[in-house]
Design a protein around this motif. Structure first.
Motif, PDB file in Angstrom:
ATOM      1  N   THR A 195     -39.720  23.727 -76.222  1.00  0.00           N
ATOM      2  CA  THR A 195     -39.281  24.597 -75.130  1.00  0.00           C
ATOM      3  C   THR A 195     -38.534  25.781 -75.723  1.00  0.00           C
ATOM      4  O   THR A 195     -37.611  25.604 -76.521  1.00  0.00           O
ATOM      5  CB  THR A 195     -38.360  23.839 -74.159  1.00  0.00           C
ATOM      6  OG1 THR A 195     -39.050  22.711 -73.625  1.00  0.00           O
ATOM      7  CG2 THR A 195     -37.915  24.742 -73.017  1.00  0.00           C
ATOM      8  N   GLN A 196     -38.940  26.994 -75.341  1.00  0.00           N
ATOM      9  CA  GLN A 196     -38.331  28.195 -75.889  1.00  0.00           C
ATOM     10  C   GLN A 196     -37.604  28.973 -74.796  1.00  0.00           C
ATOM     11  O   GLN A 196     -38.135  29.180 -73.711  1.00  0.00           O
ATOM     12  CB  GLN A 196     -39.398  29.099 -76.513  1.00  0.00           C
ATOM     13  CG  GLN A 196     -38.838  30.346 -77.163  1.00  0.00           C
ATOM     14  CD  GLN A 196     -37.922  30.004 -78.333  1.00  0.00           C
ATOM     15  OE1 GLN A 196     -38.269  29.200 -79.199  1.00  0.00           O
ATOM     16  NE2 GLN A 196     -36.730  30.596 -78.352  1.00  0.00           N
ATOM     17  N   VAL A 197     -36.386  29.410 -75.107  1.00  0.00           N
ATOM     18  CA  VAL A 197     -35.607  30.243 -74.193  1.00  0.00           C
ATOM     19  C   VAL A 197     -35.831  31.711 -74.554  1.00  0.00           C
ATOM     20  O   VAL A 197     -35.809  32.084 -75.736  1.00  0.00           O
ATOM     21  CB  VAL A 197     -34.107  29.898 -74.274  1.00  0.00           C
ATOM     22  CG1 VAL A 197     -33.286  30.830 -73.374  1.00  0.00           C
ATOM     23  CG2 VAL A 197     -33.882  28.446 -73.890  1.00  0.00           C
ATOM     24  N   ILE A 198     -36.036  32.541 -73.541  1.00  0.00           N
ATOM     25  CA  ILE A 198     -36.282  33.973 -73.739  1.00  0.00           C
ATOM     26  C   ILE A 198     -35.340  34.747 -72.826  1.00  0.00           C
ATOM     27  O   ILE A 198     -35.240  34.457 -71.631  1.00  0.00           O
ATOM     28  CB  ILE A 198     -37.740  34.336 -73.427  1.00  0.00           C
ATOM     29  CG1 ILE A 198     -38.701  33.523 -74.317  1.00  0.00           C
ATOM     30  CG2 ILE A 198     -37.996  35.828 -73.610  1.00  0.00           C
ATOM     31  CD1 ILE A 198     -40.152  33.616 -73.906  1.00  0.00           C
ATOM     32  N   THR A 235     -35.497  37.113 -77.911  1.00  0.00           N
ATOM     33  CA  THR A 235     -35.866  38.157 -76.960  1.00  0.00           C
ATOM     34  C   THR A 235     -37.378  38.143 -76.758  1.00  0.00           C
ATOM     35  O   THR A 235     -38.126  37.544 -77.545  1.00  0.00           O
ATOM     36  CB  THR A 235     -35.449  39.538 -77.469  1.00  0.00           C
ATOM     37  OG1 THR A 235     -36.219  39.859 -78.636  1.00  0.00           O
ATOM     38  CG2 THR A 235     -33.963  39.577 -77.798  1.00  0.00           C
ATOM     39  N   ALA A 236     -37.838  38.823 -75.723  1.00  0.00           N
ATOM     40  CA  ALA A 236     -39.277  38.894 -75.468  1.00  0.00           C
ATOM     41  C   ALA A 236     -39.992  39.627 -76.593  1.00  0.00           C
ATOM     42  O   ALA A 236     -41.139  39.304 -76.921  1.00  0.00           O
ATOM     43  CB  ALA A 236     -39.537  39.584 -74.131  1.00  0.00           C
ATOM     44  N   ALA A 239     -42.524  37.974 -71.319  1.00  0.00           N
ATOM     45  CA  ALA A 239     -41.673  36.779 -71.305  1.00  0.00           C
ATOM     46  C   ALA A 239     -42.337  35.637 -70.543  1.00  0.00           C
ATOM     47  O   ALA A 239     -42.400  34.495 -71.022  1.00  0.00           O
ATOM     48  CB  ALA A 239     -40.315  37.118 -70.696  1.00  0.00           C
ATOM     49  N   PHE A 240     -42.846  35.914 -69.345  1.00  0.00           N
ATOM     50  CA  PHE A 240     -43.443  34.853 -68.529  1.00  0.00           C
ATOM     51  C   PHE A 240     -44.717  34.291 -69.172  1.00  0.00           C
ATOM     52  O   PHE A 240     -45.005  33.100 -69.049  1.00  0.00           O
ATOM     53  CB  PHE A 240     -43.755  35.374 -67.128  1.00  0.00           C
ATOM     54  CG  PHE A 240     -42.550  35.542 -66.237  1.00  0.00           C
ATOM     55  CD1 PHE A 240     -41.266  35.609 -66.755  1.00  0.00           C
ATOM     56  CD2 PHE A 240     -42.695  35.642 -64.864  1.00  0.00           C
ATOM     57  CE1 PHE A 240     -40.154  35.766 -65.941  1.00  0.00           C
ATOM     58  CE2 PHE A 240     -41.596  35.792 -64.025  1.00  0.00           C
ATOM     59  CZ  PHE A 240     -40.322  35.864 -64.567  1.00  0.00           C
ATOM     60  N   SER A 241     -45.475  35.128 -69.847  1.00  0.00           N
ATOM     61  CA  SER A 241     -46.759  34.673 -70.410  1.00  0.00           C
ATOM     62  C   SER A 241     -46.603  33.916 -71.719  1.00  0.00           C
ATOM     63  O   SER A 241     -47.599  33.483 -72.304  1.00  0.00           O
ATOM     64  CB  SER A 241     -47.697  35.862 -70.618  1.00  0.00           C
ATOM     65  OG  SER A 241     -47.154  36.798 -71.534  1.00  0.00           O
ATOM     66  N   ARG A 242     -45.378  33.692 -72.183  1.00  0.00           N
ATOM     67  CA  ARG A 242     -45.179  32.871 -73.391  1.00  0.00           C
ATOM     68  C   ARG A 242     -45.313  31.378 -73.071  1.00  0.00           C
ATOM     69  O   ARG A 242     -45.389  30.555 -73.982  1.00  0.00           O
ATOM     70  CB  ARG A 242     -43.795  33.114 -73.996  1.00  0.00           C
ATOM     71  CG  ARG A 242     -43.492  34.540 -74.468  1.00  0.00           C
ATOM     72  CD  ARG A 242     -44.554  35.108 -75.366  1.00  0.00           C
ATOM     73  NE  ARG A 242     -45.575  35.819 -74.604  1.00  0.00           N
ATOM     74  CZ  ARG A 242     -46.794  36.105 -75.038  1.00  0.00           C
ATOM     75  NH1 ARG A 242     -47.183  35.678 -76.215  1.00  0.00           N
ATOM     76  NH2 ARG A 242     -47.647  36.759 -74.289  1.00  0.00           N
ATOM     77  N   ALA A 243     -45.327  31.019 -71.791  1.00  0.00           N
ATOM     78  CA  ALA A 243     -45.394  29.606 -71.389  1.00  0.00           C
ATOM     79  C   ALA A 243     -46.842  29.161 -71.258  1.00  0.00           C
ATOM     80  O   ALA A 243     -47.639  29.814 -70.585  1.00  0.00           O
ATOM     81  CB  ALA A 243     -44.670  29.415 -70.062  1.00  0.00           C
TER      82      ALA A 243
END
Length: 692
Positions: A510-513, A599-600, A631-635
């Motif tokens: 799980t990655q925080v951005i 960061t993104a 950012a959203f598309s990293r999931a």
């Protein structure tokens, strides 16, 4: 800069180019705009590896002469700056700074007011705000700062405005002095894209029609990169047919290499893959855009080319992106209904995938240019490829793209592919966007949507719509928060407890951005809180402990997320993307950060099973559509949004697009296409002449 000043600058450049005046006779001798350089000979394997190709500065130990330390102390500058000064200015830095103290501005960490203080200490009353040495250094610094924003050049009036903010008495004159000193170059690029002007005036005598132009000022390294890149693209585009001449991918295929390509296209797993294969068959240069699912189309193209006996490779921006491409190249083709929906959980480790990448044809751009992975080079130093597909093309800056094009052999095909919605390159340039805008080659837009609720949400953001999506399996979760402190608390809770418990996705996946490094919910604050919960420790290795997640950035725009393994006198030992990396002690501070939160921009080109995107209320000014999209598309499977931005989020998605970059590539490509068209017209006219 006023219109009159800009016109004066342009007239002077034209006078030098026409031979009417010498460079020494105007503006205190500003340099004329350079002509496009000839394509240099390709460097061999060792030369290209030595060039670094994005490996970052300070790769080896630096010897700092005593006189450099002494001069910094004399000028009341931090002695700790000595190593960076020598890295930037060379071992003769003391002599350089003694003659021109403002050269200290060449060191990126130094601010203008610090360089002014250093100069005043050394020069006394002679250090005035209008000193030509100061103004030239400031012009260069402003262009370097513009490059960090993505610009390869600036308008003279933009430079003059920036100089005025530094109390330069005559900003327009300062720009001319910088040109005169050879520190910067001046360009005049045609604004119109119409037919070339007639070489005859209305009276029939020889002459030249006045054309509207755009005057720009830039550093030579970026100017040469864009001009070399334009030459390289024109060379590759002319391999099969003419640049920009194919009206569609299908027509390009009819002029291609025949039955083998046609059969490969017919066997493609989706209509978009079929279209891409046909386009590459008929053109040496093709652009391709789409989301994550469209990468299967690139894989289908590479596999088809390899099936035809061609040396085909796919290259990517990050190790993670390379590994995802390696999986696509080793899995059986998927139909249009399932392309991109493969569950990556439990896939082979990255070390195995690196080996698979070598076998199937996937590598990173940096690794290929450094000659540490990829196809290798032939006896002339060119890449041993017949087709190169570049994924993550929006992350290509002008210099990296120029190096890649220069490495391609004559007769090779090049496909530039990527998602146009993501944040652009960390370096100056917007290669894919400029190439598409110039309509220089055939273009294929994927019609394969990204799957699932996350894919649906991201697709809407790409067109400016923030839609509610059905998420029966908790694929998308919004967590409202009132302030940054609550945002940090809820983020730690999600990573450490909620996501692993509800979705069986461990914290390590799980990655925080978040938008920035500073602030109450920036990467520093989030990483401190996540470390305390997930891997508490004293930071015995210069602030790091074994098991800490880190973000390692060996060069601007290139980040790998890994973990700390150990440390000794050789440096900090990391495990990144299945490989071991040792960071020398003197490089740790500038290249390694804690990486539970990034960061993104750092996350571009990497995807995780789960992503937690933090939108604190104190960072709403940083939100743009591109940032949110990236950012959203990293999931891959799950997205949690810790939302404290209020209506700033939908406003950003609907209207806040990123700032347009100032570049020259689009104009250079348009000029190249016009020149090629004129040459073809002249050739046709010559063959039709009965006296020819």
């Amino acid at each position: 800069m006023s219109n009159d000043k800009a016109a004066e600058l342009l007239a002077a450049v034209r006078a030098v180019e026409s031979g009417e005046r010498s460079a020494a006779s105007f503006f205190n001798e500003p340099a004329p705009a350079p002509s496009r350089p000839a394509r240099p000979a390709r460097p061999g394997r060792n030369a290209r590896a030595a060039a670094g190709a994005g490996q970052g500065r300070g790769a080896g130990p630096v010897t700092v002469p005593d006189e450099v330390r002494a001069l910094l102390v004399e000028g009341r500058a931090p002695e700790a700056l000595a190593r960076r000064v020598v890295e930037t200015l060379g071992e003769g830095a003391a002599e350089v700074l003694r003659a021109d103290p403002w050269q200290l501005l060449a060191v990126p960490e130094v601010r203008a007011e610090q360089a002014d203080g250093f100069a005043r200490t050394l020069l006394g009353d002679d250090a005035g705000p209008g000193d030509p040495r100061r103004t030239v250094a400031l012009v260069v610094r402003l262009l370097e700062r513009a490059a960090l924003r993505g610009d390869t050049a600036l308008a003279p009036e933009a430079l003059a405005k920036g100089l005025a903010q530094h109390a330069v008495p005559d900003p327009d004159e300062a720009v001319r002095e910088a040109v005169d000193a050879g520190a910067v170059l001046v360009f005049e690029d045609a604004l119109d894209a119409g037919p070339a002007p007639s070489p005859m005036t209305e009276s029939g005598s020889e002459g030249e029609e006045e054309r509207p132009v755009n005057v720009l000022v830039g550093l030579d390294r970026y100017a040469l990169a864009e001009e070399s890149l334009a030459d390289g693209l024109a060379r590759i585009a002319s391999t099969f047919g003419s640049a920009g001449s194919a009206s569609s991918a299908g027509e390009g295929a009819e002029a291609g290499e025949g039955e083998g390509w046609a059969a490969a296209a017919e066997g493609a797993p989706s209509p978009s893959a079929r279209e891409l294969i046909r386009a590459a068959a008929g053109s040496g240069l093709v652009t391709h855009t789409g989301g994550e699912a469209s990468r299967a189309e690139v894989a289908a193209l590479v596999a088809a080319a390899r099936g035809l006996g061609l040396r085909a490779w796919a290259v990517t921006h990050t190790d993670d992106s390379r590994d995802r491409m390696a999986r696509l190249l080793t899995e059986p083709p998927h139909s249009a209904d399932t392309a991109g929906s493969v569950d990556t959980a439990g896939s082979a480790d990255s070390a195995t995938e690196q080996a698979v990448g070598a076998e199937t044809g996937s590598a990173t751009v940096a690794g290929v240019l450094a000659d540490t992975e990829g196809p290798g080079r032939d006896a002339e130093g060119a890449l041993a490829v017949d087709l190169l597909a570049v994924c993550d093309a929006p992350q290509l800056d002008a210099e990296t793209a120029a190096a890649l094009l220069e490495s391609l052999p004559d007769g090779a095909r090049l496909v530039l592919s990527g998602d146009p919605g993501v944040l652009g390159a960390a370096g100056p340039g917007q290669v894919l966007r400029d190439l598409m805008a110039a309509k220089f080659c055939p273009h294929v837009a994927s019609r394969t949507p990204d799957p699932g609720p996350v894919g649906e949400l991201v697709s809407g953001i790409g067109i400016g719509e923030l839609n509610q999506v059905a998420a029966p399996g908790k694929e998308v979760v919004i967590v409202p928060v009132a302030d940054p402190g609550e945002a940090v608390h809820r983020t730690v809770q999600l990573v450490a407890d909620s996501v692993p418990r509800a979705l069986s996705i461990p914290s390590a996946e799980t990655q925080v951005i978040t938008p920035g490094h500073g602030g109450a919910a920036g990467t520093r604050a989030l990483n401190a809180a996540l470390k305390e919960r997930l891997n508490p420790g004293p930071g015995r290795f210069g602030g790091f402990d074994a098991g800490d997640r880190v973000a390692y950035s060996p060069a601007p725009g290139r980040t790998s997320v890994g973990t700390v393994a150990d440390a000794d006198d050789r440096g900090l030992h990391l495990a990144c993307a299945g490989r071991s990396v040792t960071v020398p002690p003197e490089r740790v501070q500038e290249t390694v950060r804690h990486g539970w939160a990034v960061t993104a921009h750092q996350a571009a080109g990497i995807r995780w099973p789960a992503a937690v995107v933090v939108l604190p209320g104190d960072a709403t000014g940083a939100l743009t559509r591109e940032w949110v999209y990236t950012a959203f598309s990293r999931a891959e499977r799950h997205l949690s949004v810790v939302h404290g931005a209020g209506d700033a989020l939908p406003r950003a998605v609907a209207s806040a697009v990123g700032q347009e970059r100032t570049t020259r590539l689009r104009t250079l490509l348009t000029e190249a296409a016009r020149a090629a068209e004129a040459a073809r017209a002249a050739e046709t006219a010559g063959t039709e002449d009965p006296d020819a």
